[in-house]
Design a protein around this motif. Structure first.
Motif, short mmCIF file in Angstrom:
data_model
loop_
_atom_site.label_atom_id
_atom_site.label_comp_id
_atom_site.label_asym_id
_atom_site.label_seq_id
_atom_site.Cartn_x
_atom_site.Cartn_y
_atom_site.Cartn_z
N UNK A 58 -10.79 -15.57 13.20
CA UNK A 58 -10.86 -14.32 12.76
C UNK A 58 -9.38 -13.66 12.99
N UNK A 59 -8.43 -14.14 13.83
CA UNK A 59 -7.41 -13.58 13.95
C UNK A 59 -6.57 -13.73 12.57
N UNK A 60 -6.80 -15.00 12.09
CA UNK A 60 -5.92 -15.12 10.49
C UNK A 60 -6.72 -14.35 9.69
N UNK A 61 -7.83 -14.03 9.70
CA UNK A 61 -8.56 -13.15 8.63
C UNK A 61 -7.95 -11.89 8.99
N UNK A 62 -7.85 -11.50 10.01
CA UNK A 62 -7.05 -9.89 10.23
C UNK A 62 -5.83 -10.01 9.91
N UNK A 63 -4.91 -11.09 10.10
CA UNK A 63 -3.59 -10.95 9.65
C UNK A 63 -3.51 -11.03 8.26
N UNK A 106 -0.39 13.03 -12.91
CA UNK A 106 -1.58 12.06 -13.33
C UNK A 106 -1.29 10.91 -12.76
N UNK A 107 0.13 10.13 -13.24
CA UNK A 107 0.27 8.92 -12.74
C UNK A 107 0.39 8.92 -11.29
N UNK A 108 1.01 9.71 -10.49
CA UNK A 108 0.91 9.78 -9.20
C UNK A 108 -0.42 9.72 -8.39
N UNK A 109 -1.25 10.66 -9.09
CA UNK A 109 -2.61 10.44 -8.63
C UNK A 109 -3.31 9.15 -8.94
N UNK A 110 -3.22 8.52 -10.13
CA UNK A 110 -3.76 7.26 -10.44
C UNK A 110 -3.14 6.41 -9.45
N UNK A 111 -1.94 6.33 -9.30
CA UNK A 111 -1.31 5.43 -8.33
C UNK A 111 -1.84 5.61 -6.83
N UNK A 112 -2.03 6.73 -6.32
CA UNK A 112 -2.71 7.00 -5.04
C UNK A 112 -4.21 6.54 -5.02
N UNK A 113 -4.79 6.81 -6.25
CA UNK A 113 -6.19 6.46 -6.05
C UNK A 113 -6.28 4.81 -6.40
N UNK A 114 -5.42 4.23 -7.05
CA UNK A 114 -5.48 2.75 -6.99
C UNK A 114 -5.10 2.15 -5.61
N UNK A 115 -4.36 2.76 -5.15
CA UNK A 115 -3.87 2.22 -3.53
C UNK A 115 -5.04 2.51 -2.79
N UNK A 116 -5.87 3.56 -2.89
CA UNK A 116 -7.04 3.70 -1.86
C UNK A 116 -8.22 2.65 -2.41
N UNK A 117 -8.25 2.46 -3.69
CA UNK A 117 -8.92 1.32 -4.11
C UNK A 117 -8.68 0.12 -3.34
N UNK A 118 -7.37 -0.12 -3.65
CA UNK A 118 -7.02 -1.53 -3.15
C UNK A 118 -7.19 -1.64 -1.64
N UNK A 119 -6.95 -0.60 -0.99
CA UNK A 119 -6.87 -0.85 0.60
C UNK A 119 -8.58 -0.83 0.84
N UNK A 120 -9.56 0.13 0.34
CA UNK A 120 -10.86 -0.37 0.64
C UNK A 120 -11.35 -1.84 0.09
N UNK A 121 -11.11 -2.33 -0.86
CA UNK A 121 -11.08 -3.71 -1.12
C UNK A 121 -10.84 -4.83 -0.07
N UNK A 122 -9.44 -4.28 0.33
CA UNK A 122 -8.93 -5.06 1.50
C UNK A 122 -9.78 -5.05 2.58
N UNK A 123 -10.05 -3.80 2.93
CA UNK A 123 -11.23 -3.80 4.02
C UNK A 123 -12.33 -4.25 4.03
N UNK A 124 -13.02 -4.17 2.81
CA UNK A 124 -14.40 -4.87 2.76
C UNK A 124 -14.34 -6.37 2.77
N UNK A 126 -11.69 -7.98 4.31
CA UNK A 126 -11.53 -8.48 5.68
C UNK A 126 -12.93 -8.33 6.66
N UNK A 127 -13.66 -7.31 6.32
CA UNK A 127 -14.93 -7.04 7.11
C UNK A 127 -15.86 -8.28 6.80
N UNK A 128 -15.79 -8.47 5.47
CA UNK A 128 -16.75 -9.80 5.36
C UNK A 128 -16.48 -10.99 5.84
N UNK A 129 -15.18 -11.38 5.80
CA UNK A 129 -14.72 -12.61 6.36
C UNK A 129 -14.76 -12.48 7.97
N UNK A 130 -14.60 -11.39 8.54
CA UNK A 130 -14.56 -11.18 9.99
C UNK A 130 -16.15 -11.36 10.46
#
Length: 177
Positions: A58-63, A106-124, A126-130
């Protein structure tokens, strides 16, 4: 840890515990055993250390989750920097300054939206692995408890057999007197 995994190590430790009981001296009266306390406590400590392999996983998954988040932030920063450079270049061009500002925004907003999406996917992820690791740890603990209960029941049955045999011998001795 053995190459076959933590289950085999745990089972080996339970076998060592059982062997300790079998090798212990019997007291002449009452059928009790003299058990080497230090060896018994050492085996109990080793059993405790053998269980938390899933917690390390689980620690490795969190890392790994943190690495994904860091990569997402880095990717977002690069996208934002690229958008800023492109915006600056477009601002320098005379005829399309306004369009460049809108596009860079628009590119800035797209980049921020994509970053939020990537973070949300990473959280999901990690939560599934945990969650999977927690379920696996729970299953292994349940399996270990069942095995320990089975060993203790066998031991109880053996001890009951010894007690029954002793009672028969006592009864026979008393009848012969």
């Amino acid at each position: 840890m053995s190459p076959e995994g933590p289950n085999l190590e745990f089972l080996d430790l339970i076998d060592a515990l059982e062997q300790l009981v079998l090798e212990s001296r019997r007291l002449p009266v009452g059928g009790n055993l003299v058990v080497d306390r230090r060896r018994l406590l050492d085996l109990v400590d080793q059993l405790r250390l053998a269980i938390p392999a899933d917690l390390r996983q689980a620690q490795q998954i969190l890392e790994a989750r943190q690495q994904i988040l860091d990569d997402a932030h880095l990717s977002a920063r690069k996208m934002i920097e690229r958008a800023e450079r492109e915006r600056a270049q477009l601002v320098e061009e005379h005829a399309i300054t306004r369009e460049a500002q809108e596009r860079s925004q628009q590119m800035l907003m797209d980049a921020e939206a994509r970053a939020r999406q990537i973070i949300a996917e990473a959280d999901a992820t990690a939560a599934a692995h945990l969650s999977e690791a927690a379920e696996a740890a729970s299953k292994e603990l349940d399996d270990a408890d069942r095995y320990a209960l089975e060993v203790l029941r066998r031991l109880e049955h053996q001890l009951q057999s010894f007690l029954d045999s002793i009672r028969v011998s006592i009864d026979n001795l008393q009848r012969e007197r």
